[in-house]
Write a protein that holds these residues in place. Structure first.
Motif, short mmCIF file in Angstrom:
data_model
loop_
_atom_site.label_atom_id
_atom_site.label_comp_id
_atom_site.label_asym_id
_atom_site.label_seq_id
_atom_site.Cartn_x
_atom_site.Cartn_y
_atom_site.Cartn_z
N LEU A 35 -6.11 6.37 -4.24
CA LEU A 35 -5.87 4.98 -3.87
C LEU A 35 -6.18 4.06 -5.05
O LEU A 35 -5.42 3.14 -5.35
N ASP A 36 -7.28 4.36 -5.70
CA ASP A 36 -7.67 3.54 -6.85
C ASP A 36 -6.62 3.62 -7.96
O ASP A 36 -6.30 2.62 -8.60
N GLY B 72 0.83 -1.20 0.00
CA GLY B 72 0.00 0.00 0.00
C GLY B 72 0.87 1.24 0.00
O GLY B 72 2.09 1.17 -0.14
N LYS B 73 0.22 2.39 0.17
CA LYS B 73 0.95 3.65 0.18
C LYS B 73 1.77 3.78 1.48
O LYS B 73 1.46 3.12 2.46
N ASP C 221 -7.68 8.34 3.37
CA ASP C 221 -7.00 8.82 2.16
C ASP C 221 -7.99 9.00 1.00
O ASP C 221 -9.07 8.42 1.00
N ALA D 151 0.25 3.80 5.47
CA ALA D 151 -1.09 3.20 5.53
C ALA D 151 -1.29 2.36 6.79
O ALA D 151 -2.42 2.10 7.20
N ALA E 174 -5.16 0.34 2.94
CA ALA E 174 -5.33 1.79 2.76
C ALA E 174 -5.74 2.43 4.08
O ALA E 174 -6.49 1.84 4.85
N ASP E 175 -5.22 3.62 4.31
CA ASP E 175 -5.76 4.48 5.36
C ASP E 175 -7.11 4.95 4.82
O ASP E 175 -7.17 5.61 3.78
N LEU F 178 -9.21 -1.88 4.79
CA LEU F 178 -9.42 -0.46 5.11
C LEU F 178 -9.00 -0.25 6.56
O LEU F 178 -9.65 -0.75 7.48
N PHE G 191 -3.91 1.19 -6.71
CA PHE G 191 -4.27 -0.23 -6.63
C PHE G 191 -4.62 -0.83 -8.00
O PHE G 191 -4.32 -1.99 -8.25
#
Ligand SMILES: Nc1nc2c(ncn2[C@@H]2O[C@H](COP(=O)(O)OP(=O)(O)OP(=O)(O)O)[C@@H](O)[C@H]2O)c(=O)[nH]1
Ligand SMILES: [Mg+2]
Length: 289
Positions: A99-100, A10-11, A94, A14, A90-91, A116, A103
Motif C-alpha cells: 500500500l505504501d 486506492g487499489k 492488505d 479497497a 485501503a483495505d 482504513l 500511496f
C-alpha cells in the motif's frame, strides 16, 4: 459556505464505490467482490447545511495492460487534477508495504485523509498496527478507520473532510445527486449483474452500451448491447437455451426499476467485437474517452 471536490482513490477492491454510496446515502456506484469493477470516474454530490461536496469514485489503480486500462487510469488522473481533498482508501487487511509503495508515488498537493476500510473484517491489533505504520508517512497525517459496508464512522470521516474543504459556493444544483446521465447508471446496473453472475474472465471481456432509453407513458424501455470479445463468451453469457441472459435480465430489471422508480422493459443483446478493449473506436463508442 464550503464546497469542493473530493476524490476517492486506492487499489482495486479497497471499497471505494461502497464508500461513495455510504457517503451520499444512495447506491450510485456499482459494487462487486471482484477487482476492477469501476471503470469510470463517478461523481456524486452531498449537500450539507453549509457545504457541498462533489465526491468522485474512481477505478482502482493498476498497471495498464490494455487500452481500456489506460482509459481507466486517465479517469483516476482527471479526478486528481481537480481535487481539493484526496481520500486514500485501503483495505486494512492488505499488505502495508505494498500500500505504501502505491500511496507514496501518488503526487498530490491537496490535503489527504488516509481511510482504513473494512474494519469489520479484522481485529483491533491489526488496526493499531496499521495506524502505527501509516502515521509515520507523509500521506498518513490524518487517518480515519471505517467500515464502508457497515456504514461505521462515515460521519466521523465526513467531519474530517468538511474541515479540509475550501470556502466557496456550491458548484452544482443542491437538488441534484449527480451530473451523470441516468442512461449511464442504467448501463452500470447491467454491468454490475455481469460482475456478480459470471466468473473468471467474462466480466473483464465485457462492455455494455445502452442503445435506447425511452420514457414511455407507463414504463421505461431500455435496450442494452452487451459486447464480448469472442463467440465462446457470447455462448456463456447466453447460457443453455438462453438461461443465463434471462437471469441477468431479471436481476438487472429489478434493480433498474428500484433505481428509476418506474416499470422497466429491458431488452438485452449480446454482440461480439473482437479485441474491443484495445480498439480506440470501440472504446470511444462504449463511453471510455
Ligand atoms: N465486510 C466489508 N466489505 C466491504 C467493505 N467495503 C467494501 N466491501 C466489499 O468489498 C468488495 C469491493 O468493494 P467495492 O466498493 O466494489 O470496491 P472498489 O474499491 O470500488 O473496487 P474497484 O471498483 O474494483 O476498484 C465488495 O464485495 C464490497 O461489498 C467493508 O467495509 N466491509
Ligand atoms: Mg469501484
Amino acid at each position: 459556505m464550503k464546497s469542493g471536490f473530493v476524490n476517492i482513490i486506492g487499489k482495486p477492491n479497497a471499497g471505494k464505490s461502497t464508500l461513495l454510496n455510504a457517503l451520499v446515502g444512495e447506491k450510485l456506484a456499482i459494487v462487486s467482490s471482484k477487482v476492477q469493477t469501476t471503470r469510470h470516474r463517478i461523481r456524486a454530490f452531498l449537500n450539507g447545511p453549509d457545504y457541498q461536496i462533489v465526491f468522485s469514485d474512481t477505478p482502482g489503480i493498476i498497471e495498464p495492460q490494455y487500452k481500456l486500462h489506460e482509459k481507466m487510469m486517465l479517469a483516476v488522473k482527471s479526478s486528481m487534477q481537480d481535487a481539493d481533498v484526496s481520500l486514500f482508501i485501503a483495505d486494512v487487511r492488505d499488505d502495508f508495504e505494498q500500500l505504501d509503495a502505491l500511496f507514496s508515488t501518488i503526487k498530490t498537493h491537496v490535503p489527504c485523509i488516509l481511510v482504513l476500510n473494512k474494519s469489520d473484517l479484522t481485529n483491533k491489533k491489526r488496526i493499531e498496527e496499521a495506524i502505527a505504520f501509516f502515521s509515520a508517512k507523509k500521506y498518513g497525517k490524518k487517518i480515519v478507520v471505517i467500515s464502508a459496508a457497515k456504514k461505521e464512522n462515515i460521519d466521523g470521516l465526513l467531519e474530517q473532510i468538511v474541515v479540509k474543504l475550501p470556502d466557496g459556493e456550491p458548484f452544482f444544483d443542491v437538488d441534484d445527486l449527480t451530473d451523470m446521465p441516468t442512461k449511464f447508471f442504467a448501463g452500470e446496473i447491467v454491468r454490475e449483474k455481469i460482475f456478480q453472475l459470471f466468473e473468471e474472465e467474462i466480466p473483464y471481456q465485457t462492455a455494455v452500451l445502452v442503445q435506447r432509453f425511452e420514457e414511455k407513458q407507463t414504463l421505461i424501455k431500455i435496450v442494452v448491447d452487451i459486447i464480448v470479445q469472442r463467440e465462446s463468451q457470447k455462448a456463456i453469457l447466453l447460457g443453455g437455451s438462453g438461461s443465463m441472459i434471462k437471469k441477468l435480465g431479471t436481476l438487472a430489471r429489478i434493480d433498474l426499476e428500484a433505481f428509476l422508480g418506474s416499470k422497466v422493459f429491458l431488452e438485452l443483446f449480446v454482440k461480439v467485437r473482437s479485441n474491443w478493449r484495445n480498439d480506440d473506436l470501440y472504446l470511444k463508442e462504449y463511453g471510455y474517452n
